[in-house]
Design a protein around this motif. Structure first.
Motif, PDB file in Angstrom:
ATOM      1  N   UNK A 190       3.518  -1.410  -2.218  1.00 24.79           N
ATOM      2  CA  UNK A 190       4.483  -1.245  -2.626  1.00 24.79           C
ATOM      3  C   UNK A 190       4.988   0.714  -2.338  1.00 24.79           C
ATOM      4  N   UNK A 191       6.176   0.730  -2.135  1.00 28.69           N
ATOM      5  CA  UNK A 191       6.750   2.515  -1.989  1.00 28.69           C
ATOM      6  C   UNK A 191       7.885   2.051  -2.699  1.00 28.69           C
ATOM      7  N   UNK A 192       8.366   3.428  -3.053  1.00 27.04           N
ATOM      8  CA  UNK A 192       8.755   3.739  -4.335  1.00 27.04           C
ATOM      9  C   UNK A 192       9.216   5.223  -4.045  1.00 27.04           C
ATOM     10  N   UNK A 193      10.527   5.858  -4.727  1.00 27.49           N
ATOM     11  CA  UNK A 193      10.990   7.458  -4.348  1.00 27.49           C
ATOM     12  C   UNK A 193      11.784   7.408  -5.779  1.00 27.49           C
ATOM     13  N   UNK A 194      11.326   8.234  -6.633  1.00 29.71           N
ATOM     14  CA  UNK A 194      12.138   9.192  -7.564  1.00 29.71           C
ATOM     15  C   UNK A 194      12.607  10.588  -7.128  1.00 29.71           C
ATOM     16  N   UNK A 195      14.195  10.698  -7.245  1.00 29.21           N
ATOM     17  CA  UNK A 195      14.440  11.765  -6.532  1.00 29.21           C
ATOM     18  C   UNK A 195      16.033  11.789  -7.923  1.00 29.21           C
TER      19      UNK A 195
ATOM     20  N   UNK B 163      11.557  15.589  -6.756  1.00 25.65           N
ATOM     21  CA  UNK B 163      11.250  14.048  -5.939  1.00 25.65           C
ATOM     22  C   UNK B 163      10.088  14.121  -5.796  1.00 25.65           C
ATOM     23  N   UNK B 164       9.775  12.342  -5.692  1.00 24.49           N
ATOM     24  CA  UNK B 164       8.138  11.797  -6.222  1.00 24.49           C
ATOM     25  C   UNK B 164       8.467  10.653  -5.154  1.00 24.49           C
ATOM     26  N   UNK B 165       7.697  10.235  -4.136  1.00 22.06           N
ATOM     27  CA  UNK B 165       7.708   9.658  -3.464  1.00 22.06           C
ATOM     28  C   UNK B 165       6.265   9.041  -3.634  1.00 22.06           C
ATOM     29  N   UNK B 166       5.746   7.369  -3.973  1.00 25.09           N
ATOM     30  CA  UNK B 166       4.198   6.480  -3.982  1.00 25.09           C
ATOM     31  C   UNK B 166       4.434   5.330  -3.430  1.00 25.09           C
ATOM     32  N   UNK B 167       2.773   4.771  -2.608  1.00 30.54           N
ATOM     33  CA  UNK B 167       2.653   4.333  -1.959  1.00 30.54           C
ATOM     34  C   UNK B 167       1.655   3.485  -3.073  1.00 30.54           C
ATOM     35  N   UNK B 168       1.938   2.650  -2.791  1.00 27.54           N
ATOM     36  CA  UNK B 168       0.212   1.754  -2.958  1.00 27.54           C
ATOM     37  C   UNK B 168       0.396   0.761  -2.519  1.00 27.54           C
TER      38      UNK B 168
ATOM     39  N   UNK C 299      -5.286   1.120  -4.021  1.00 27.70           N
ATOM     40  CA  UNK C 299      -5.374   2.160  -3.190  1.00 27.70           C
ATOM     41  C   UNK C 299      -3.759   3.069  -3.494  1.00 27.70           C
ATOM     42  N   UNK C 300      -3.471   4.285  -4.088  1.00 24.52           N
ATOM     43  CA  UNK C 300      -1.890   4.580  -3.685  1.00 24.52           C
ATOM     44  C   UNK C 300      -1.841   6.003  -3.016  1.00 24.52           C
ATOM     45  N   UNK C 301      -1.005   6.521  -2.836  1.00 19.60           N
ATOM     46  CA  UNK C 301      -0.545   8.097  -2.551  1.00 19.60           C
ATOM     47  C   UNK C 301       0.671   8.545  -3.011  1.00 19.60           C
ATOM     48  N   UNK C 302       0.907   9.714  -3.665  1.00 20.14           N
ATOM     49  CA  UNK C 302       1.726   9.940  -4.199  1.00 20.14           C
ATOM     50  C   UNK C 302       2.325  11.786  -4.273  1.00 20.14           C
ATOM     51  N   UNK C 303       3.677  12.087  -3.470  1.00 16.38           N
ATOM     52  CA  UNK C 303       3.645  13.354  -3.413  1.00 16.38           C
ATOM     53  C   UNK C 303       4.954  13.777  -4.274  1.00 16.38           C
TER      54      UNK C 303
ATOM     55  N   UNK D  76       2.856  18.450  -5.828  1.00 16.54           N
ATOM     56  CA  UNK D  76       1.199  18.117  -5.410  1.00 16.54           C
ATOM     57  C   UNK D  76       1.029  17.368  -4.670  1.00 16.54           C
ATOM     58  N   UNK D  77       0.095  16.275  -4.268  1.00 11.99           N
ATOM     59  CA  UNK D  77      -0.131  15.465  -3.344  1.00 11.99           C
ATOM     60  C   UNK D  77      -1.605  14.705  -3.841  1.00 11.99           C
ATOM     61  N   UNK D  78      -1.550  12.860  -3.829  1.00 13.03           N
ATOM     62  CA  UNK D  78      -2.250  12.467  -4.512  1.00 13.03           C
ATOM     63  C   UNK D  78      -3.128  11.062  -3.390  1.00 13.03           C
ATOM     64  N   UNK D  79      -4.402  11.718  -2.987  1.00 16.90           N
ATOM     65  CA  UNK D  79      -4.545  10.103  -2.590  1.00 16.90           C
ATOM     66  C   UNK D  79      -5.548   9.468  -3.302  1.00 16.90           C
ATOM     67  N   UNK D  80      -5.680   8.102  -3.854  1.00 16.54           N
ATOM     68  CA  UNK D  80      -7.182   7.865  -4.385  1.00 16.54           C
ATOM     69  C   UNK D  80      -7.038   6.369  -4.642  1.00 16.54           C
ATOM     70  N   UNK D  81      -7.828   6.168  -4.940  1.00 20.53           N
ATOM     71  CA  UNK D  81      -8.493   4.405  -4.387  1.00 20.53           C
ATOM     72  C   UNK D  81     -10.073   4.120  -5.255  1.00 20.53           C
ATOM     73  N   UNK D  82      -9.942   3.125  -5.780  1.00 21.87           N
ATOM     74  CA  UNK D  82     -10.677   2.519  -6.567  1.00 21.87           C
ATOM     75  C   UNK D  82     -11.301   0.714  -5.693  1.00 21.87           C
ATOM     76  N   UNK D  83     -12.722   1.078  -5.378  1.00 19.34           N
ATOM     77  CA  UNK D  83     -12.844  -0.492  -4.949  1.00 19.34           C
ATOM     78  C   UNK D  83     -14.090  -0.965  -5.345  1.00 19.34           C
ATOM     79  N   UNK D  84     -13.975  -2.162  -5.054  1.00 26.81           N
ATOM     80  CA  UNK D  84     -15.199  -2.833  -6.331  1.00 26.81           C
ATOM     81  C   UNK D  84     -16.138  -4.023  -5.204  1.00 26.81           C
ATOM     82  N   UNK D  85     -17.129  -4.578  -5.657  1.00 28.82           N
ATOM     83  CA  UNK D  85     -17.504  -4.991  -4.311  1.00 28.82           C
ATOM     84  C   UNK D  85     -18.877  -5.837  -4.382  1.00 28.82           C
ATOM     85  N   UNK D  86     -18.640  -6.983  -4.811  1.00 31.31           N
ATOM     86  CA  UNK D  86     -19.451  -8.033  -5.251  1.00 31.31           C
ATOM     87  C   UNK D  86     -20.629  -7.703  -3.799  1.00 31.31           C
ATOM     88  N   UNK D  87     -21.753  -8.146  -4.692  1.00 31.37           N
ATOM     89  CA  UNK D  87     -22.974  -8.087  -4.107  1.00 31.37           C
ATOM     90  C   UNK D  87     -23.596  -9.572  -3.957  1.00 31.37           C
ATOM     91  N   UNK D  88     -24.086 -10.504  -4.485  1.00 29.30           N
ATOM     92  CA  UNK D  88     -23.657 -11.592  -4.082  1.00 29.30           C
ATOM     93  C   UNK D  88     -22.362 -12.169  -3.872  1.00 29.30           C
TER      94      UNK D  88
END
Length: 643
Positions: A161-166, A181-186, A200-204, A247-259
């Motif tokens: 997804x991609x978005x811009x708020x102005x 102005x606010x840019x976001x990508x997820x 994951x997302x990037x926000x500016x 401000x700028x932010x890089x964020x990710x949250x991930x999960x891996x199943x061992x079995x």
């Protein structure tokens, strides 16, 4: 931003082409879109928006009274917030229970962050077909507020997804322009067997406000003199000052199943990463202010005689790693350790006779904890405990329990015990203004909060009980009239806060009557935490269809009211509200009249805001020196389209 726009335009055709490509064995790729082709309309539950806590909502193109409340700059119901006169400015907080806390210190400058998307505000998508949403709303005098959003699934498990708020709004007063102005990508991804999951997302952000410091002569505003109906004729403290937050932010949250295959017992490895970079600047080319014929230094003495520029920089990196054991019957058990590093800094050390102000405040904190999640039948619970294992003392106990008796009755109970570090701008600040330089070492704030929510066909009730110890706040230490010198302070006493919010919507055929009432009470020896005792919002409206149900029509009147209280004042130098005990605001009703329509998936909004302002007198304020909004007619729309 031009490069991002170019890449976006280049990326979309490639993605759309990819959705219909032939697989390596000559078979058509079975995307969500291929499955939906069999049906006329995709089910609404295939258009999902997921929070980082994995709470899920669905695409909503309806026109309800709740959608009317969220048609604003923040894109959410702003009950409990009192807007400043121009769109894109800050908000005064009427409802203290809206405040969110984290055990970790933040940069501060909280009055500048109302339009700032935090990590928990970002939503991740999963949609059956590409979805676009366009938002537009007129602003005060010249300008516009826009928000565009596009999302699609390349495969059933991969979404972008991609978005811009102005926003640009000139405002009605001198030196009040707002431009943001606010840019976001997820991205939202999971493998077919759900073994690996990623969000994951990037926000500016860039938030620019011209700052006028409020009006200098309240009597001019409150008078019936027709000259001052043109708000540009009212004298303000600052004519060329501005503040800027980036401000700028890089964020990710991930999960891996061992079995490899999911079963009754599963083991996961989890990791979350958050990197933020922020910059706050306050500029004031002209140091002195004029109040009538008197020349004053609004913020006290300064080291510079002109062209003041105060810069504050901040970096934060957060890593959290954990092991999650999941049992189908017992729930999820997580054990984690995290690493928090931040650097809040200036480019100089300030040496004074009384104290040396350092150039930076560096944090390096490690914590360990556990979390338990349970969801079965009518019960859902989440329990978290964490505590620092380094020298800094902080801890967090957070518990929430939900019980869904049936579709009509739901109950939620929550408890939080927080020992949090002060935000960085309480402990360190440097400025060209002499009185705005400090280096402190405040105690941790201690917060206990108990919450409860009951949802029923009869009423929705929210209750919060909070106890605050070592509460941090800003206060005015100036001794001269027309001066504002702000310093941080810590309250040695205990503050007890209680709030009860009741909501109920009555429907009578085509008519509706929606009501929200908030009662608050504060127990304290000094006026530190100040809120209005009563806040209400009442709306009466009518809904109907026309033209063989091709057009849905909604019209109504909304009354907003809060009792008088010692409202906090806004200070642009530090981008914060501070406690004052000289002027009360409130006890004025604001009435809005709205007409909204919906044609297919397009909603059109027309509102006359505060149309009773001419008959109630000029006694309406957002803060002691900033009037509330005048009568304004505003227009806007939200347009959703998808296959």
């Amino acid at each position: 931003m031009r490069i991002l726009f170019f890449l976006y335009c280049l990326f979309i055709p490639v993605v759309l082409f990819a959705q219909g490509q032939i697989g390596p064995e000559g078979n058509t790729h079975k995307s969500i879109l291929d499955k939906i082709k069999k049906d006329t309309v995709a089910p609404i539950d295939q258009y999902r928006f997921i929070s980082i806590e994995r709470d899920t909502t669905y695409l909503d193109t309806s026109l309800t009274i709740q959608r009317e409340y969220s048609f604003n700059y923040l894109r959410k119901d702003n009950f409990g917030l009192l807007a400043f006169p121009n769109e894109g400015q800050t908000y005064n907080t009427l409802q203290y229970s809206l405040t969110k806390y984290s055990p970790y210190p933040e940069m501060g400058f909280k009055a500048k962050h109302f339009g700032f998307l935090e990590a928990y505000d970002v939503k991740y998508s999963s949609v059956a077909t590409p979805v676009t949403e366009l938002y537009y709303k007129s602003t005060m005098t010249k300008g516009q507020s826009v928000d565009s959003f596009f999302t699609l699934n390349m495969t059933p498990g991969l979404n972008f997804s991609i978005g811009y708020r102005g926003l640009r709004s000139e405002g009605k007063y001198i030196n009040q322009l707002a431009s943001t102005g606010s840019f976001r990508f997820t991205t939202n991804y999971h493998t077919k067997n759900l073994r690996y999951q990623l969000k994951a997302h990037f926000v500016s952000h860039d938030i620019l406000n011209e700052e006028n410091g409020g009006i200098t002569t309240i009597s001019d505003f409150e008078s019936a003199d027709v000259r001052f109906t043109n708000r540009q004729r009212l004298e303000v403290y600052l004519t060329d000052a501005e503040s800027f937050l980036k401000g700028k932010r890089v964020f990710f949250d991930h999960l891996f199943r061992v079995n490899p295959k999911g079963g009754n017992n599963n083991l996961y490895v989890a990791h979350q990463f958050n990197y933020e970079n922020k910059f706050f600047q306050y500029k004031q080319p002209t140091v002195s202010s004029t109040v009538g014929s008197e020349v004053v230094n609004r913020f006290g003495d300064s080291y510079a005689t002109s062209s003041i520029v105060d810069d504050t920089r901040y970096n934060k990196m957060y890593n959290k790693a954990g092991l999650v054991y999941e049992n189908i019957s017992l729930g999820k058990f997580q054990f984690f350790i995290d690493d928090y590093r931040s650097n809040y800094y200036y480019n100089q050390i300030l040496i004074r006779d009384d104290k040396t102000i350092p150039a930076s405040l560096v944090r390096n904190i490690n914590s360990a904890g556990g979390q338990y999640e349970y969801q079965k039948d009518k019960w859902k619970g989440n329990f978290l405990v964490s505590r620092s294992i380094t020298n800094q003392s902080l801890s967090n106990i957070n518990a929430q329990l939900n019980y869904d008796l049936n579709d009509d009755y739901q109950f939620t109970f929550g408890y939080q015990n927080l020992n949090k570090l002060p935000n960085d701008n309480y402990n360190l600040y440097q400025s060209s203004f002499v009185g705005y330089n400090w280096s402190e070492n405040f105690n941790n704030e201690k917060i206990n909060a108990l919450t409860g929510t009951v949802m029923s066909p009869w009423i929705t009730a929210d209750v919060q009980l909070s106890t605050l110890k070592d509460h941090l706040y800003f206060k005015d230490v100036a001794t001269l009239n027309n001066q504002q010198i702000i310093a941080p302070s810590q309250y040695a006493g205990t503050i007890n806060y209680i709030s009860v919010k009741l909501s109920k919507e009555f429907k009578f055929g085509k008519f509706g009557f929606d009501n929200t009432v908030l009662y608050q009470k504060v127990g304290q020896q000094d006026n530190i935490l100040n809120v209005p005792e009563l806040v209400t919002r009442n709306t009466i409206y009518i809904n109907d269809y026309f033209f063989k149900k091709a057009l849905f029509f909604q019209a109504g009147i909304t009354l907003n009211y809060f009792t008088k209280y010692l409202a906090n004042e806004y200070n642009p130098v530090i981008g914060e509200f501070f406690v004052q005990n000289t002027k009360s605001i409130g006890n004025f009703p604001t009435v809005d009249f709205f007409i909204n329509t919906k044609i297919q998936r397009t909603r059109i909004y027309l509102k006359a805001e505060h149309f009773n302002s001419a008959v109630t007198g000029n006694n309406f304020y957002s803060s002691p020196n900033n009037p509330y909004r005048d009568f304004t007619v505003r227009f806007g729309l939200i347009w959703n389209f998808f296959n």
